[in-house]
Design a protein around this motif. Structure first.
Motif, short mmCIF file in Angstrom:
data_model
loop_
_atom_site.label_atom_id
_atom_site.label_comp_id
_atom_site.label_asym_id
_atom_site.label_seq_id
_atom_site.Cartn_x
_atom_site.Cartn_y
_atom_site.Cartn_z
N THR A 84 0.03 -15.83 -1.16
CA THR A 84 -0.47 -16.53 0.04
C THR A 84 -1.69 -15.86 0.67
N ALA A 85 -2.11 -14.70 0.17
CA ALA A 85 -3.22 -13.99 0.81
C ALA A 85 -4.17 -13.40 -0.23
N ASP A 86 -5.36 -13.04 0.24
CA ASP A 86 -6.39 -12.47 -0.63
C ASP A 86 -6.54 -10.97 -0.46
N SER A 87 -6.03 -10.42 0.65
CA SER A 87 -6.26 -9.00 0.91
C SER A 87 -5.14 -8.42 1.74
N ILE A 88 -5.10 -7.09 1.76
CA ILE A 88 -4.14 -6.37 2.58
C ILE A 88 -4.87 -5.26 3.31
N ARG A 89 -4.24 -4.83 4.40
CA ARG A 89 -4.73 -3.68 5.15
C ARG A 89 -3.64 -2.62 5.14
N THR A 90 -3.98 -1.37 4.82
CA THR A 90 -3.01 -0.28 4.84
C THR A 90 -3.29 0.63 6.04
N TYR A 91 -2.31 1.53 6.33
CA TYR A 91 -2.43 2.37 7.53
C TYR A 91 -2.61 3.85 7.20
N GLY A 92 -2.21 4.27 6.02
CA GLY A 92 -2.34 5.67 5.64
C GLY A 92 -2.65 5.79 4.16
N SER A 93 -3.11 6.96 3.77
CA SER A 93 -3.52 7.14 2.37
C SER A 93 -2.72 8.20 1.63
N LEU A 94 -1.85 8.91 2.31
CA LEU A 94 -1.12 10.01 1.66
C LEU A 94 0.33 9.66 1.32
N GLU A 95 1.01 8.94 2.21
CA GLU A 95 2.45 8.73 2.00
C GLU A 95 2.73 7.78 0.84
N THR A 96 1.95 6.71 0.71
CA THR A 96 2.15 5.75 -0.39
C THR A 96 0.79 5.47 -1.05
N PRO A 97 0.24 6.47 -1.75
CA PRO A 97 -1.14 6.35 -2.28
C PRO A 97 -1.30 5.33 -3.40
N THR A 98 -0.21 4.93 -4.05
CA THR A 98 -0.34 4.04 -5.21
C THR A 98 -0.58 2.59 -4.80
N ILE A 99 -0.52 2.27 -3.51
CA ILE A 99 -0.74 0.89 -3.07
C ILE A 99 -2.09 0.38 -3.55
N VAL A 100 -3.12 1.22 -3.43
CA VAL A 100 -4.48 0.78 -3.77
C VAL A 100 -4.56 0.43 -5.26
N ARG A 101 -4.03 1.27 -6.12
CA ARG A 101 -4.06 0.99 -7.56
C ARG A 101 -3.25 -0.26 -7.90
N ASP A 128 3.16 -8.61 -5.32
CA ASP A 128 3.28 -9.89 -6.03
C ASP A 128 3.61 -11.01 -5.04
N LEU A 129 4.49 -10.70 -4.09
CA LEU A 129 4.89 -11.69 -3.07
C LEU A 129 3.70 -12.05 -2.18
N LEU A 130 2.98 -11.04 -1.71
CA LEU A 130 1.88 -11.29 -0.77
C LEU A 130 0.69 -11.98 -1.46
N ALA A 131 0.49 -11.70 -2.72
CA ALA A 131 -0.64 -12.29 -3.43
C ALA A 131 -0.51 -13.80 -3.57
N GLU A 189 -4.33 -4.29 -9.55
CA GLU A 189 -3.70 -5.01 -10.65
C GLU A 189 -3.38 -6.45 -10.26
N ARG A 190 -3.21 -6.72 -8.93
CA ARG A 190 -2.93 -8.07 -8.44
C ARG A 190 -4.17 -8.78 -7.90
N LYS A 191 -5.35 -8.12 -8.10
CA LYS A 191 -6.62 -8.68 -7.63
C LYS A 191 -6.62 -8.92 -6.12
N LEU A 192 -6.01 -7.99 -5.39
CA LEU A 192 -6.01 -8.04 -3.92
C LEU A 192 -7.05 -7.06 -3.38
N LEU A 193 -7.87 -7.54 -2.46
CA LEU A 193 -8.79 -6.63 -1.77
C LEU A 193 -8.01 -5.75 -0.81
N VAL A 194 -8.52 -4.55 -0.58
CA VAL A 194 -7.81 -3.59 0.27
C VAL A 194 -8.75 -3.07 1.34
N THR A 195 -8.28 -3.13 2.60
CA THR A 195 -8.91 -2.38 3.69
C THR A 195 -8.05 -1.15 3.88
#
Length: 892
Positions: A80-97, A75-78, A101-107
């Motif tokens: 000022t920004a349109d997208s985020i980049r993540t580094y892993g997919s197993l430790e915090t998998p719910t980031i993408v979902r 919510d905070l990042l949305a 919900e915040r209409k942020l693009l994900v790399t």
């Protein structure tokens, strides 16, 4: 009515004075933190590199954020920004979902390490996520995996090809993220990616912040020329707000300096650059990640646009301040200091206004320093190890503040007090037929007989009729030393009695207690002199009249010295001793809190017997007796009039032994009397203050020794484990250095203001005082740990030494000096010095730690210097005034 008006006026004046100092502190804080104007950044941010861990969480400890915490971050990042980049997919998998919900693009990222099994799971997870969620616009497999050496380019290409093949149908491009130089070194890697993800972090390369954006664009263009057919995404670009100064990798004089201003400058200039709107990039990084200290060193935690509490570090336009929390720190410092400053202004009305302002300002400076230290955990992300170190450092800072304020109060009273209330002078003598009987006790042990006989003869020549002298030889085995004393006492008649005590317990106190039992029943006063003192003929006649007041239990004259003018070390000793008797004793006498010393002292016999005589458990029996008498409610008086002169310690080893004994005894006294000082006793607040703080200077020496060992240990840690042991923070090191310098300046200023000492002698006394710090520190620690000590007499008289004997008293000091110099030298050699403010401060601290040990060597060298061939005439002994320049100015 007049008294009420006066009281109200004093309260208002004190409030105004405290308010002025607190306000001045707030104003200076505002000036120091006045913002810097940088170019504004109107552009929105394309994307953030995002790790979701909260301040107290770490993947290294398997501590992960909740969905609620991640959602709050997004919510905070949305905003000022349109997208985020993540580094892993197993430790915090719910980031993408949650990002959807915040209409942020994900790399989306897949973390690649040396664990092949874990790598396969990461790749499967990122493929699944990219297939399931449309807002996952692309995938990055591996983050600096080649740079770390976790995989080779060929191994990474296998993972990339597998992922590209799996995502071909959903048309999700795949890449890996590496710094620009890795792409140039392994250009074949571009064949395995759909686009190039590059990290541009000029700080790591030691680029100056003023040129960093231009440098980053240059490296971007270099990659664009090398790979003209590949889209380039900037996976990380940013600057840390804290961290070590980075050397330039290309031999330039520029440095990469981490700071809030440089972080704001870099981010704003990058966002405002005309080319940035056309770039695809992720700011490194969204939120500070304290856990990265363990992997990347202390800069790793400070790359975020937001701090770990999710507060913005700086605005994207307008002024940038050095410390966004300066308001609350300045307010807290003013609030803490306000009451003490008010009491100073209200209670010290016999001080000048300038003096009260000066002491209030010192209190305010100490409060500000304390607030800075207490706020370090809020300003920095500290590990448990760091917190332990900080706790110790804050404790040391508090003790340093206590020492400094006690010195400052003494300094202020001597310089700014309008008039001493308790100023005692020699009184007219009694008529011979009305003189109280005095019993003088002279204790000695293994002393040169000619020296003791000189003392005995000076007692025989006193202009006083009603006295006896008991010479108490304590455990001297050599008859050649004590037999001449026995003979001389016999020659002087019945009023001189000699006692030789074999195997006698209780140190000097034991001998004095024996003497007390042998004292003539007529004696009303007991006097004590040391074996090397030549007393003035009027010693008793001008001090005994003070006992006419029944509550007076002690009358003390100062110690002074003879035969010191012609030898450098003895000059140092004389003036160093004089400082206490010209300054400290007046300060304590003002509140009936004397440090009684065992020569030139007179004690009412009834009071002495009432408190149980001399304490044989304590090796500073004189000071301990004075405290017991004051605890009983007796008055003690100091008459600053030289009525006798003794010999200085023979050499540096002798004075070290003396100070060790004094410091040991002081700790014995403090331990024994602490319950009375803190609990119920007849001591008033001022007396408790003096007896609790009177040894702060020696506790400061003990603290200095602890700090020296701590500095060495931390230096070794910084050199051996640079990521685990960061350099000390500038904000805390600077005030400590300032306090140490300020404290060192107080002594010479007081000497010059109160005594007629040439600057060269003030310097000599200061060197000796500092050079004794190690011996005092050892005495303090021994006194804290041990219950009983060993009384060692202080040798008097000049002794010739062999060449190798020079180093015997200095073994420990030389060892610590070599260690400190070696630590500073290796630190400079390995870390560099120029433009490295943290290294400069730490080397400065190590250099300051060297001063006591250099001073000790200088003292030993002075003790070896020969006497002058043409000695200056010594001052007369009899009845000399010893009044400071300030007291003379008051007309005393």
């Amino acid at each position: 009515m007049k008294n009420v008006a006066s009281l109200i006026y004093r309260i208002i004046a004190a409030l105004l004075m405290a308010g002025v100092v607190a306000g001045a502190q707030y104003y200076l804080a505002e000036r120091w933190n006045r913002g810097t104007e940088f170019v504004g950044a109107a552009n929105s941010i394309r994307g953030y590199a995002y790790s979701p861990y909260q301040r107290d969480q770490s993947p290294l400890e398997h501590s992960y954020p909740t969905d609620q915490e991640i959602g709050a971050d997004l919510d905070l990042l949305a905003k000022t920004a349109d997208s985020i980049r993540t580094y892993g997919s197993l430790e915090t998998p719910t980031i993408v979902r949650l990002a959807a919900e915040r209409k942020l693009l994900v790399t989306a990222g897949a973390w690649i390490s040396r664990d092949a099994e874990a790598n396969e799971k990461e790749i499967e997870a990122v493929i699944d996520s990219a297939r399931k969620f449309a807002h996952v616009e692309r995938v990055i497999v591996g983050n600096e995996a080649i740079l770390r050496g976790d995989v080779t380019p060929k191994e990474l290409a296998v993972y990339l090809d597998k992922t590209r093949k799996a995502l071909k149908k959903v048309k999700k491009p795949v890449s890996t993220a590496e710094p620009w130089h890795v792409w140039l070194k392994y250009p074949e890697l571009a064949n395995s990616v759909d686009f190039i993800t590059v990290h541009l972090l000029p700080y790591h390369e030691g680029i100056d912040a003023d040129k960093a954006v231009e440098y980053a664009m240059m490296r971007y263009d270099e990659l664009a020329r090398t790979f003209p057919n590949k889209k380039i995404v900037i996976g990380e670009i940013g600057w840390p707000s804290r961290g070590p100064v980075m050397d330039n990798l290309y031999g330039s004089d520029s440095r990469g300096v981490a700071s809030h201003e440089n972080q704001a400058k870099f981010i704003r200039e990058f966002l405002a650059n005309p080319r940035t709107a056309k770039l695809d990039y992720f700011i490194m990084e969204a939120i500070d990640q304290p856990w990265k200290i363990e992997l990347e060193g202390w800069a790793g935690a400070y790359w975020g646009m937001f701090n770990a509490e999710r507060g913005p570090k700086f605005p994207l336009d307008g002024l940038v301040v050095k410390d966004v929390r300066w308001h609350e720190k300045a307010f807290a410092a003013g609030a803490i200091a306000f009451l003490p400053m008010f009491l100073i202004a209200f209670l010290l009305r016999d001080w000048t206004v300038l003096g009260r302002l000066w002491l209030a300002s010192l209190v305010q400076a100490c409060a500000t320093t304390l607030i800075i230290g207490l706020n370090v955990p809020a300003d920095y992300y500290l590990t448990q190890r760091d917190l332990v170190g900080l706790f110790i450092l804050i404790g040391a800072t508090i003790l340093t503040i206590a020492v400094l304020l006690s010195h400052g109060f003494e300094f202020g009273e001597v310089l700014f007090k309008r008039r001493w209330k308790r100023r005692f002078v020699p009184l007219p003598p009694h008529a011979p037929d009305k003189e109280p009987f005095v019993s003088i006790h002279l204790a000695c042990c293994n002393e040169p007989p000619e020296m003791v006989i000189a003392t005995i003869d000076s007692l025989a020549a006193m202009q006083y009729q009603n006295f006896e002298v008991l010479v108490l030889d304590n455990n001297t085995k050599d008859e050649a030393l004590w037999k001449p004393l026995e003979k001389r006492c016999a020659e002087l008649g019945s009023r001189f009695r000699f006692y030789h005590l074999d195997n006698w317990p209780g140190f000097k106190a034991g001998a004095l207690n024996f003497g007390l039992r042998q004292t003539d029943p007529r004696a009303e006063v007991v006097g004590v002199v040391d074996a090397d003192y030549v007393v003035s003929p009027d010693w008793l006649s001008c001090l005994i009249p003070h006992f006419a007041e029944r509550n007076v239990s002690v009358v003390q004259a100062p110690q002074a010295h003879r035969d010191w003018e012609t030898q450098p070390f003895r000059r140092m000793c004389n003036w160093e001793f004089d400082g206490f008797f010209r300054i400290g004793m007046h300060h304590r006498n003002e509140r009936n809190a004397l440090i009684q010393h065992g020569t030139m002292t007179l004690v009412r016999r009834a009071a002495l017997e009432e408190v149980g005589g001399w304490s044989e458990w304590c090796i500073c029996e004189d000071t301990e007796l004075g405290l017991r008498l004051i605890e009983k409610g007796y008055d003690t008086r100091y008459v600053d009039h030289i009525l006798g002169r003794g010999l200085t310690p023979s050499d540096f080893a002798a004075i070290k032994s003396q100070r060790f004994r004094w410091a040991f005894g002081a700790m014995q006294i403090l331990k024994h009397h602490l319950p009375a000082m803190l609990g119920r006793s007849k001591l008033d607040i001022a007396q408790r203050y003096h007896f609790l703080t009177g040894w702060f200077a020696w506790l400061g020496d003990a603290l200095q020794l602890v700090f020296a060992f701590g500095s060495l240990a931390w230096t070794v840690g910084m050199l051996a484990f640079p990521k685990a042991f960061g350099l000390p923070v500038t904000s805390l090191a600077m005030p400590i250095l300032g306090f140490m310098a300020f404290k060192a300046a107080l002594g010479p200023i007081l000497y010059r203001r109160t005594m007629d000492a040439p600057w060269k002698d003030i310097l000599g006394a200061s060197i000796l005082s500092v050079g004794l710090a190690h011996a005092i520190a050892r005495g303090v620690f021994a006194g804290i740990v041990k219950r009983r000590g060993e009384f060692v007499r202080t040798p008097k008289g000049w002794k010739e030494k062999g060449a190798f004997a020079f180093f015997a008293p200095l073994r420990e000091e030389i060892g610590l000096l070599v260690a400190l110099i070696a630590g500073a030298s290796v630190l400079v050699y390995l870390r560099g010095y120029e433009d490295h403010i943290e290294v400069q401060l730490w080397v400065g601290i190590l250099a300051l730690q060297c001063i006591p040990y250099l001073a000790a060597i200088a003292c030993q060298a002075a003790s070896y210097m020969p006497e002058r061939t043409a000695p200056a005439p010594a001052p007369a002994v009899a009845g000399e005034p010893a009044v400071s320049k300030k007291l003379q100015a008051e007309g005393h």
